[in-house]
Design an enzyme around this catalytic site. Structure first.
Site, PDB file in Angstrom:
ATOM      1  N   ALA A  82       0.858  -1.186   0.000  1.00  0.00           N
ATOM      2  CA  ALA A  82       0.000   0.000   0.000  1.00  0.00           C
ATOM      3  C   ALA A  82       0.887   1.225   0.000  1.00  0.00           C
ATOM      4  CB  ALA A  82      -0.918  -0.002   1.224  1.00  0.00           C
ATOM      5  N   SER A  85       0.447   9.375   0.738  1.00  0.00           N
ATOM      6  CA  SER A  85       1.151  10.588   0.340  1.00  0.00           C
ATOM      7  C   SER A  85       2.490  10.741   1.041  1.00  0.00           C
ATOM      8  CB  SER A  85       0.280  11.811   0.632  1.00  0.00           C
ATOM      9  OG  SER A  85      -0.071  11.845   2.003  1.00  0.00           O
ATOM     10  N   ALA A  87       4.235   7.921   2.745  1.00  0.00           N
ATOM     11  CA  ALA A  87       5.048   6.709   2.836  1.00  0.00           C
ATOM     12  C   ALA A  87       4.409   5.576   2.050  1.00  0.00           C
ATOM     13  CB  ALA A  87       5.203   6.294   4.309  1.00  0.00           C
ATOM     14  N   GLN A  88       5.159   4.498   1.903  1.00  0.00           N
ATOM     15  CA  GLN A  88       4.611   3.274   1.332  1.00  0.00           C
ATOM     16  C   GLN A  88       5.058   2.099   2.184  1.00  0.00           C
ATOM     17  OE1 GLN A  88       6.343   3.977  -2.590  1.00  0.00           O
ATOM     18  NE2 GLN A  88       7.533   2.085  -2.385  1.00  0.00           N
ATOM     19  N   VAL A  89       4.303   1.000   2.097  1.00  0.00           N
ATOM     20  CA  VAL A  89       4.495  -0.140   2.977  1.00  0.00           C
ATOM     21  C   VAL A  89       4.852  -1.377   2.164  1.00  0.00           C
ATOM     22  CG1 VAL A  89       3.391  -1.629   4.684  1.00  0.00           C
ATOM     23  CG2 VAL A  89       2.882   0.821   4.650  1.00  0.00           C
ATOM     24  N   LYS A 103       7.291   0.253   6.767  1.00  0.00           N
ATOM     25  CA  LYS A 103       6.779   1.540   6.291  1.00  0.00           C
ATOM     26  C   LYS A 103       7.967   2.455   6.026  1.00  0.00           C
ATOM     27  CE  LYS A 103       3.507   5.192   7.661  1.00  0.00           C
ATOM     28  NZ  LYS A 103       2.543   5.601   8.721  1.00  0.00           N
ATOM     29  N   ASP A 238      -7.176   8.813  12.694  1.00  0.00           N
ATOM     30  CA  ASP A 238      -7.384   8.534  11.266  1.00  0.00           C
ATOM     31  C   ASP A 238      -7.983   7.141  11.067  1.00  0.00           C
ATOM     32  OD1 ASP A 238      -7.323   9.022   8.549  1.00  0.00           O
ATOM     33  OD2 ASP A 238      -5.241   8.395   8.293  1.00  0.00           O
TER      34      ASP A 238
END
Length: 323
Positions: A82, A85, A87-89, A103, A238
């Site tokens: 995933a 905006s 970071a990506q995992v 992450k 969130d």
């Protein structure tokens, strides 16, 4: 920030709010309606893969953790699970056998964010100067609050500590689960956590032949929210369906702890949920004693201007809570 503007503009209200009128003047009705429509579509796509070059991701991990990627992990999937905006995992496996997710902060994101904040602050200043009818929305303060929040999100050490605080607050609670943080593989730009086995709440309608009870899941979720706010005074800020996983036995697991909130006793008292026992079992209705005092506390806690109407606020709260 765009979400704040959209909410302030009053989506679904035919552009009647002051901010909507300002945006209409600036962009034209057709343009702003198009922006809102497209933004709402994008808000449903919380896992848009940004697909940065893997070599940059690898470089960040190795720089932050001080070792080659091959020495840190038994395997590391190049394609992200995933992305967002900031970071990506990526899914990975430690040398000791544990399945984890890593992450990784986007390359150059801090500079991008600071540039965006500068632009937003300038625009907010212009709006306050030229459109006095929306000065009570305090656009510059909205930008400042946004800036404080997003800067905190860039510190993954802080996020890891947020996870551990939740684990401590809900210790012994078998209805909710929080991932383990692997601190030896964590830095300000890299966060390594336990891989959660389950499916996202946003995918629940697409799951078939699962031994789950939606009613129990809903109750567990409600209990989690009530406890984190009114007992712990520390809440996940969130909790959209993409950040909530359903595990076996209807257990709820949460991810993405970059945004959290802290409530003091006054704010909790304003919400008037501190006495949960007064909620009836048979109705979804809130019993709020001393409503006049409650309204005054909310008013003076959250609004600095004496020119705002307590009568108007009272009417909105009474109707909103069916008092």
């Amino acid at each position: 920030m765009l979400e704040i503007i959209i909410l302030a503009a009053g989506k679904g209200t035919r552009m009647k709010s002051p901010i909507a009128k300002v945006l209409h003047k600036l962009c034209g009705k057709n343009m702003i309606e198009y922006v809102i429509e497209e933004s709402l579509k994008l808000s449903k796509s919380v896992d848009v893969i940004l697909n940065h070059q893997f070599e940059k991701v690898k470089e960040i991990i190795e720089t932050e953790l001080g070792h080659p990627l091959e020495e840190l992990f038994d395997y590391f999937e190049q394609k992200p699970l995933a992305a967002g905006s900031l970071a990506q995992v990526h899914k990975a496996k430690l040398k000791t056998g544990e399945e984890v997710v890593v992450k990784v902060q986007r390359p150059g994101i801090k500079k991008i964010i600071e540039t965006d904040i500068h632009i937003l602050h300038y625009l907010a200043s212009l709006i306050e100067k030229h459109f006095p009818e929306i000065k009570y929305y305090e656009p510059t303060k909205m930008v400042e609050e946004f800036a404080r929040t997003i800067r905190k999100e860039l510190d993954f050490i802080r996020e890891g500590r947020n996870i551990e605080r939740f684990k401590k607050n809900f210790e012994g609670d078998k209805t909710v689960y929080f991932p383990k943080v692997y601190w030896e593989f964590t830095s300000p730009k890299v966060l390594t956590m336990e891989y959660i086995k389950g499916f996202k709440l946003s995918e629940i309608e697409r799951q078939e032949n699962l031994n789950i009870d939606k009613k129990i899941i809903a109750i567990n979720g409600a209990n989690f929210i009530l406890k984190e706010i009114f007992e712990c005074h520390f809440f996940h800020a969130d909790p959209h369906p993409g950040n909530i996983f359903i595990m076996e036995n209807n257990v709820i697991a949460l991810i993405d702890f970059g945004m959290v909130g802290v409530l003091d006793d006054v704010m909790v008292e304003c919400a008037m949920f501190n006495n949960i026992s007064k909620l009836p079992d048979s109705k979804y209705q809130l019993y709020l004693p001393n409503k006049d005092e409650l309204i005054k506390k909310i008013f003076y806690s959250f609004f600095s201007s004496p020119n705002l109407s307590i009568t108007s606020l009272s009417f909105s709260i009474v109707n909103g809570f069916n008092i």
